[in-house]
Motif scaffolding. Structure first.
Motif, PDB file in Angstrom:
ATOM      1  N   ALA A 119      10.516  74.803  27.144  1.00 40.49           N
ATOM      2  CA  ALA A 119      10.572  73.349  28.420  1.00 40.49           C
ATOM      3  C   ALA A 119      12.187  73.503  27.548  1.00 40.49           C
ATOM      4  N   PRO A 120      12.917  73.115  28.107  1.00 36.62           N
ATOM      5  CA  PRO A 120      14.693  72.770  27.984  1.00 36.62           C
ATOM      6  C   PRO A 120      14.804  71.801  26.534  1.00 36.62           C
ATOM      7  N   ARG A 121      15.704  72.155  26.305  1.00 38.43           N
ATOM      8  CA  ARG A 121      17.085  71.176  25.144  1.00 38.43           C
ATOM      9  C   ARG A 121      17.213  70.396  26.101  1.00 38.43           C
ATOM     10  N   ALA A 122      16.880  69.000  26.239  1.00 39.57           N
ATOM     11  CA  ALA A 122      17.778  68.722  27.248  1.00 39.57           C
ATOM     12  C   ALA A 122      18.944  68.207  26.283  1.00 39.57           C
ATOM     13  N   ILE A 123      19.577  68.789  25.816  1.00 38.66           N
ATOM     14  CA  ILE A 123      20.524  68.524  24.677  1.00 38.66           C
ATOM     15  C   ILE A 123      22.409  68.392  25.068  1.00 38.66           C
ATOM     16  N   HIS A 124      22.599  69.489  25.388  1.00 36.52           N
ATOM     17  CA  HIS A 124      24.045  70.498  25.279  1.00 36.52           C
ATOM     18  C   HIS A 124      24.486  70.046  26.324  1.00 36.52           C
ATOM     19  N   ILE A 125      24.603  68.794  26.919  1.00 38.88           N
ATOM     20  CA  ILE A 125      24.884  68.082  28.102  1.00 38.88           C
ATOM     21  C   ILE A 125      26.008  68.917  28.848  1.00 38.88           C
ATOM     22  N   GLY A 126      26.719  69.268  29.960  1.00 44.33           N
ATOM     23  CA  GLY A 126      27.807  69.916  30.497  1.00 44.33           C
ATOM     24  C   GLY A 126      27.250  71.530  30.344  1.00 44.33           C
ATOM     25  N   LYS A 127      26.279  71.699  29.459  1.00 47.97           N
ATOM     26  CA  LYS A 127      26.421  73.209  29.465  1.00 47.97           C
ATOM     27  C   LYS A 127      26.550  74.364  30.742  1.00 47.97           C
ATOM     28  N   LYS A 128      25.227  73.534  32.071  1.00 44.68           N
ATOM     29  CA  LYS A 128      25.817  73.830  33.307  1.00 44.68           C
ATOM     30  C   LYS A 128      25.438  73.323  34.664  1.00 44.68           C
ATOM     31  N   PRO A 129      26.487  72.922  35.790  1.00 51.56           N
ATOM     32  CA  PRO A 129      26.086  71.618  36.254  1.00 51.56           C
ATOM     33  C   PRO A 129      24.342  71.388  36.972  1.00 51.56           C
ATOM     34  N   ILE A 130      23.084  72.463  36.962  1.00 50.75           N
ATOM     35  CA  ILE A 130      22.492  72.689  36.812  1.00 50.75           C
ATOM     36  C   ILE A 130      21.193  72.029  35.635  1.00 50.75           C
ATOM     37  N   ASP A 131      21.982  72.144  34.738  1.00 55.91           N
ATOM     38  CA  ASP A 131      21.554  71.746  33.590  1.00 55.91           C
ATOM     39  C   ASP A 131      21.497  70.393  33.960  1.00 55.91           C
ATOM     40  N   ASP A 132      22.798  69.412  33.981  1.00 55.89           N
ATOM     41  CA  ASP A 132      23.012  68.085  34.148  1.00 55.89           C
ATOM     42  C   ASP A 132      22.676  67.910  34.984  1.00 55.89           C
ATOM     43  N   GLU A 133      22.316  67.734  36.189  1.00 53.15           N
ATOM     44  CA  GLU A 133      21.303  67.956  37.698  1.00 53.15           C
ATOM     45  C   GLU A 133      19.660  67.246  36.498  1.00 53.15           C
TER      46      GLU A 133
END
Ligand SMILES: [Zn+2]
Length: 477
Positions: A119-133
């Motif tokens: 499952a995602p590591r919802a931590i390194h915000i700013g990695k990719k736009p899709i992760d931020d979203e």
């Protein structure tokens, strides 16, 4: 004279307390919301290369339990995530406070990750736009699970029991004879631990204990119909994944088996059905002992075996639980400032040399990863603040911190807690990385190597443990 005034005062308090107890109504509800990510969201960590998402093997959820007594309302939310940063959880808490008109304030919410690695590591915000979203949607969905439960609160009772499953857990750090462990990622020799990385011809024994206790928190309506069964166990994860596939691991299968087996035969659409929740206790140094049943598993099978077995065992214990109708609910949280193990000049010089040099010069196959991690850590602040929480529900206590906690820490908290029925939840309210006790730092090994996954000062474990124990004492007063 002084004594009689004091007695009158106590008498008044006692009457007030009796009145409030008589009027108290304990209410509870639970709900879950699917938090499965879209294709393309990253599942990667620096070592586990699992993503991006290409399929959902089994959906992941945010599972919320809301409890209220004497107008104190709290929420406990467990999310099928590898981990999540404080920003994501804080965003969810703000939404919950706002949408419940402060009936559930930010300070009354515990949100934790299970640590499924698929499952995602919802931590390194700013990695990719899709992760931020995804992180934004995640916070909204976590809040939605709480808001749904909040709207369904009904009179309830709560109880606790536990059982032991020692054969399902193994310590994954091994103490080795001096001189038998190869150089670590930084090229240093003398470590005594073989863990998930490294080899040794001189393994002596597991380097720490395991905590075999499986805790069961059961919530029912006043007619005995299950509302929620929250389990707590201390295994890192089961694994056996396929690249790109999302899975809730055994945490999800436990919850699903609880729901399938306890669901009403004639479910009333007006009455919410049971929710299973599985939380992680202390998994920093423990792995799943998958072959304990003498079985071989193909991809995704071990988690099914683990989850269903634990759910059936938990269900068997429900009848022996004695329930409380009017438990006192209290939650306290404290910020603890801890120093960061940032790289010194020598480590940074080493890092630059490794990053510029050829693979043949690396002392360990993961050296480049740790050289890169040193660069990241050099940008960290001198110290960070972690949120610690302690919750009291009648005679049951929960202590939580944002780290991957070692078994010995959880065992000590359970032993020293003034509440006999105490369990711990890790990876809560943010992410503080591995939390090895000082003794384990001195032995070395993967979990101690400085990186974004292990960055707190060497004495962080002692400071966190003592703080949590003092918070539990505070709840007892
Ligand atoms: Zn892990």
């Amino acid at each position: 004279m002084k004594i009689s005034i004091f007695c009158v005062f106590i008498f008044c308090i006692s009457i007030t307390h009796q009145n409030s107890t008589a009027q108290a109504e304990f209410r509870a509800a639970a709900a879950k919301v699917d938090i499965s990510p879209a294709n393309g969201v990253s599942l990667d960590g620096s070592i586990s290369k699992n993503g991006p998402v290409t399929s959902i093997h089994d959906p992941i959820h945010a599972r919320a339990l809301v409890l209220e007594s004497d107008s104190t309302r709290i929420a406990i939310v467990i999310c099928d995530l590898c981990m999540a940063g404080r920003e994501v959880f804080d965003h969810a808490k703000q939404l919950i406070q706002q949408k419940t008109n402060s009936k559930i304030p930010v300070s009354n919410i515990l949100i934790a990750a299970t640590h499924t690695h698929a499952a995602p590591r919802a931590i390194h915000i700013g990695k990719k736009p899709i992760d931020d979203e995804y992180h934004r949607l995640l916070a909204e969905k976590i809040a939605a699970a709480v808001i749904q439960a909040n709207s369904q609160l009904a009179p309830a009772r709560i109880g606790y029991t536990s059982f032991e499953k020692p054969k399902l857990i193994a310590c994954r750090r091994f103490l080795c004879k001096p001189g038998t462990v190869g150089p670590n990622v930084f090229g240093e020799t003398g470590e005594r631990i073989k863990s998930v990385a490294g080899t040794s011809s001189g393994v002596i024994e597991p380097a720490g204990p395991t905590d075999p206790q499986f805790s069961v928190l059961s919530v029912q309506n006043l007619a005995g119909k299950p509302i929620c069964v929250l389990g707590n166990f201390s295994v890192h994860y089961c694994g056996g994944y396929k690249r790109g596939a999302v899975s809730a691991d055994y945490f999800g299968y436990f919850s699903e088996a609880i729901e399938t087996n306890l669901r009403s035969r004639q479910a009333d659409p007006q009455v919410p059905d049971v929710i299973g929740i599985m939380s992680n206790g202390t998994s920093g140094n423990t792995g799943a002992f998958r072959k304990s049943a003498g079985q071989k598993f193909s991809a995704f099978e071990a988690m099914l075996f683990y989850g269903r077995m634990l759910a059936m065992d938990a269900i068997k214990t429900l009848e022996q639980i004695s329930y409380q109708n009017d438990p006192t609910i209290q939650i306290i949280e404290r910020e603890l400032q801890l120093k960061v193990r940032r790289p010194d000049k020598n480590r940074l010089a080493w890092s630059e040399k490794v990053l510029a040099g050829p693979r043949s010069k690396w002392p360990h196959r993961w050296s480049k990863i740790y050289a890169d991690e040193a660069q990241h850590l050099s940008k960290y602040p001198e110290s960070v603040s972690l949120k610690l929480q302690a919750i009291r529900i009648g005679d049951i206590a929960i202590a939580s911190c944002p780290c991957e906690v070692f078994a010995e820490t959880g065992l000590e908290i359970k032993k020293q807690s003034p509440f006999k029925k105490t369990f711990t939840i890790e990876l809560a309210n943010g992410y503080g990385g591995y939390l090895p006790p000082r003794k384990q730092h001195e032995l070395g090994g993967y979990e101690t190597w400085p990186a974004r996954s292990s960055f707190l000062e060497v004495d962080a474990e002692e400071k966190i443990r003592l703080k949590l124990l003092s918070m539990l004492e505070e709840l007892k007063r």
